[in-house]
Design a protein around this motif. Structure first.
Motif, short mmCIF file in Angstrom:
data_model
loop_
_atom_site.label_atom_id
_atom_site.label_comp_id
_atom_site.label_asym_id
_atom_site.label_seq_id
_atom_site.Cartn_x
_atom_site.Cartn_y
_atom_site.Cartn_z
N ALA A 1 -18.22 -1.52 -11.65
CA ALA A 1 -16.90 -1.16 -11.12
C ALA A 1 -16.56 -2.03 -9.91
O ALA A 1 -15.43 -2.49 -9.76
CB ALA A 1 -16.87 0.32 -10.76
N TRP A 2 -17.54 -2.26 -9.03
CA TRP A 2 -17.30 -3.09 -7.86
C TRP A 2 -17.07 -4.54 -8.27
O TRP A 2 -16.29 -5.26 -7.62
CB TRP A 2 -18.47 -2.99 -6.89
N ILE A 3 -17.75 -4.99 -9.33
CA ILE A 3 -17.54 -6.35 -9.82
C ILE A 3 -16.11 -6.51 -10.32
O ILE A 3 -15.45 -7.52 -10.06
CB ILE A 3 -18.55 -6.67 -10.95
N VAL A 4 -15.62 -5.51 -11.04
CA VAL A 4 -14.24 -5.54 -11.52
C VAL A 4 -13.27 -5.64 -10.34
O VAL A 4 -12.32 -6.43 -10.36
CB VAL A 4 -13.94 -4.28 -12.37
N TYR B 1 -9.00 -7.63 -8.57
CA TYR B 1 -8.02 -7.26 -7.55
C TYR B 1 -8.17 -8.05 -6.25
O TYR B 1 -7.23 -8.12 -5.46
CB TYR B 1 -8.11 -5.77 -7.26
N ASP B 2 -9.35 -8.59 -5.99
CA ASP B 2 -9.56 -9.28 -4.72
C ASP B 2 -9.20 -10.76 -4.81
O ASP B 2 -9.79 -11.60 -4.14
CB ASP B 2 -11.02 -9.11 -4.27
N CYS C 1 -6.15 4.30 -5.89
CA CYS C 1 -4.90 4.33 -5.11
C CYS C 1 -4.23 2.97 -5.01
O CYS C 1 -3.11 2.88 -4.49
CB CYS C 1 -5.18 4.87 -3.71
N GLY C 2 -4.89 1.92 -5.49
CA GLY C 2 -4.28 0.60 -5.42
C GLY C 2 -3.98 0.17 -4.00
O GLY C 2 -4.80 0.35 -3.09
N TRP C 3 -2.77 -0.33 -3.78
CA TRP C 3 -2.39 -0.83 -2.46
C TRP C 3 -1.76 0.26 -1.60
O TRP C 3 -1.14 -0.03 -0.58
CB TRP C 3 -1.44 -2.01 -2.61
N GLY C 4 -1.89 1.50 -1.99
CA GLY C 4 -1.44 2.61 -1.16
C GLY C 4 0.02 2.99 -1.27
O GLY C 4 0.52 3.77 -0.46
N GLY C 5 0.72 2.46 -2.27
CA GLY C 5 2.15 2.75 -2.40
C GLY C 5 2.45 4.22 -2.63
O GLY C 5 3.34 4.79 -1.99
N LEU C 6 1.72 4.84 -3.54
CA LEU C 6 1.93 6.26 -3.81
C LEU C 6 1.53 7.12 -2.62
O LEU C 6 2.23 8.08 -2.27
CB LEU C 6 1.15 6.69 -5.06
N ALA C 7 0.41 6.78 -1.99
CA ALA C 7 -0.05 7.55 -0.82
C ALA C 7 0.99 7.52 0.29
O ALA C 7 1.32 8.55 0.90
CB ALA C 7 -1.38 6.97 -0.32
N GLY D 1 5.39 15.07 3.11
CA GLY D 1 4.63 15.65 4.20
C GLY D 1 3.23 16.09 3.84
O GLY D 1 2.71 17.06 4.41
N VAL D 2 2.59 15.37 2.91
CA VAL D 2 1.23 15.73 2.52
C VAL D 2 0.23 14.75 3.14
O VAL D 2 0.60 13.66 3.58
CB VAL D 2 1.06 15.73 0.98
N SER D 3 -1.04 15.16 3.15
CA SER D 3 -2.11 14.30 3.62
C SER D 3 -2.83 13.72 2.42
O SER D 3 -3.24 14.47 1.52
CB SER D 3 -3.09 15.11 4.48
N VAL D 4 -2.98 12.40 2.37
CA VAL D 4 -3.53 11.74 1.18
C VAL D 4 -4.81 10.99 1.52
O VAL D 4 -4.88 10.28 2.51
CB VAL D 4 -2.51 10.75 0.57
N VAL D 5 -5.83 11.16 0.67
CA VAL D 5 -7.05 10.37 0.72
C VAL D 5 -7.05 9.46 -0.49
O VAL D 5 -6.99 9.93 -1.63
CB VAL D 5 -8.31 11.25 0.72
N GLY D 6 -7.08 8.15 -0.28
CA GLY D 6 -7.04 7.20 -1.38
C GLY D 6 -8.40 6.55 -1.60
O GLY D 6 -9.13 6.26 -0.64
N VAL D 7 -8.73 6.31 -2.86
CA VAL D 7 -9.99 5.68 -3.23
C VAL D 7 -9.70 4.45 -4.07
O VAL D 7 -8.93 4.51 -5.03
CB VAL D 7 -10.88 6.65 -4.03
N THR D 8 -10.31 3.32 -3.74
CA THR D 8 -10.15 2.10 -4.51
C THR D 8 -11.45 1.32 -4.53
O THR D 8 -12.28 1.46 -3.62
CB THR D 8 -9.03 1.21 -3.93
N ILE D 9 -11.63 0.49 -5.57
CA ILE D 9 -12.83 -0.34 -5.67
C ILE D 9 -12.57 -1.75 -5.14
O ILE D 9 -13.44 -2.62 -5.22
CB ILE D 9 -13.32 -0.43 -7.12
N SER D 10 -11.39 -1.97 -4.58
CA SER D 10 -11.00 -3.30 -4.12
C SER D 10 -10.90 -3.36 -2.61
O SER D 10 -10.18 -2.57 -2.00
CB SER D 10 -9.66 -3.70 -4.74
#
Length: 212
Positions: free
Chosen positions: A112-115, A120-121, A176-182, A190-199
């Motif tokens: 997953a980290w290789i991907v 994405y990097d 979460c990608g680049w954080g657009g949805l967050a 007005g919500v609190s978001v925790v985003g997770v990404t492998i990039s």
């Protein structure tokens, strides 16, 4: 005997069914059972697919309509609480069967980290030329939109409305990608978001976008 009954007997005599049934029973889940957290299997190849592909196979087979569950939240709570993702069947031959099937499955935490690194990097400047300003990497909602930016904004709003977000809620955005949805959720709902990404590159931009 009806065709549905014949198919049911065939499934229950299948080794893949037997293995999945044994594992799920440890979590208190019954295949085609009456409880709201029991899964209802619609495709006979579901069991083999899940054992070969793991969580990816479980999720994609759900999207393909191979199984249903009235209360997915309770189902996954039971699965995770029982630690089924780390458990193996009680019989050695069943363990070997799964191991052999997964020799050809390249999905792993390490890969997953290789991907993330190879896909994405490549540089955020590249993706910023391809995507909308919010850097959404999935299709937009084109019901009324006439531009890519509007289609992506409409999609974000549709997601939030379906989730019935309310101020003060907490959201876990996996992938979460680049954080657009967050960013959109926090600003408009007005919500609190925790985003997770492998990039690493996605994380860097998302943190800068959502700073403060």
């Amino acid at each position: 005997m009806s065709s549905s009954c014949i198919e049911e007997v065939s499934i229950r005599n299948d080794d893949w069914f037997r293995i999945v049934n044994e594992l799920l029973s440890r979590a208190g889940i019954t295949i085609n059972g009456p409880a709201s957290s029991d899964l209802q299997v619609k495709h006979p190849d579901f069991f083999k697919r899940v054992l070969k592909q793991g969580s990816l196979g479980l999720g994609e087979s759900y999207m393909d309509g191979w199984w249903e569950c009235e209360r997915l939240d309770i189902f996954f709570h039971k699965v995770l609480r029982a630690g089924l993702e780390t458990q193996l069947p009680s019989h050695l031959k069943d363990t070997l069967r799964i191991a052999t099937a997964r020799l050809f499955n390249l999905q792993s935490k390490k890969r997953a980290w290789i991907v993330g690194k190879e896909h994405y990097d490549l540089g955020n400047d590249l993706f910023s030329r391809m995507l909308d300003p919010a850097m959404q990497y999935s299709c937009g909602y084109w019901k009324e939109a006439t531009t890519l930016e509007q289609a992506q904004q409409d999609k974000l709003r549709l997601i939030c409305e379906k989730l019935q977000l309310q101020p003060g809620m907490r959201v876990l955005d996996i992938g979460c990608g680049w954080g657009g949805l967050a960013e959109f959720m926090a600003q408009h709902y007005g919500v609190s978001v925790v985003g997770v990404t492998i990039s690493a590159e996605q994380q860097r931009m998302a943190q800068a976008r959502c700073a403060g």
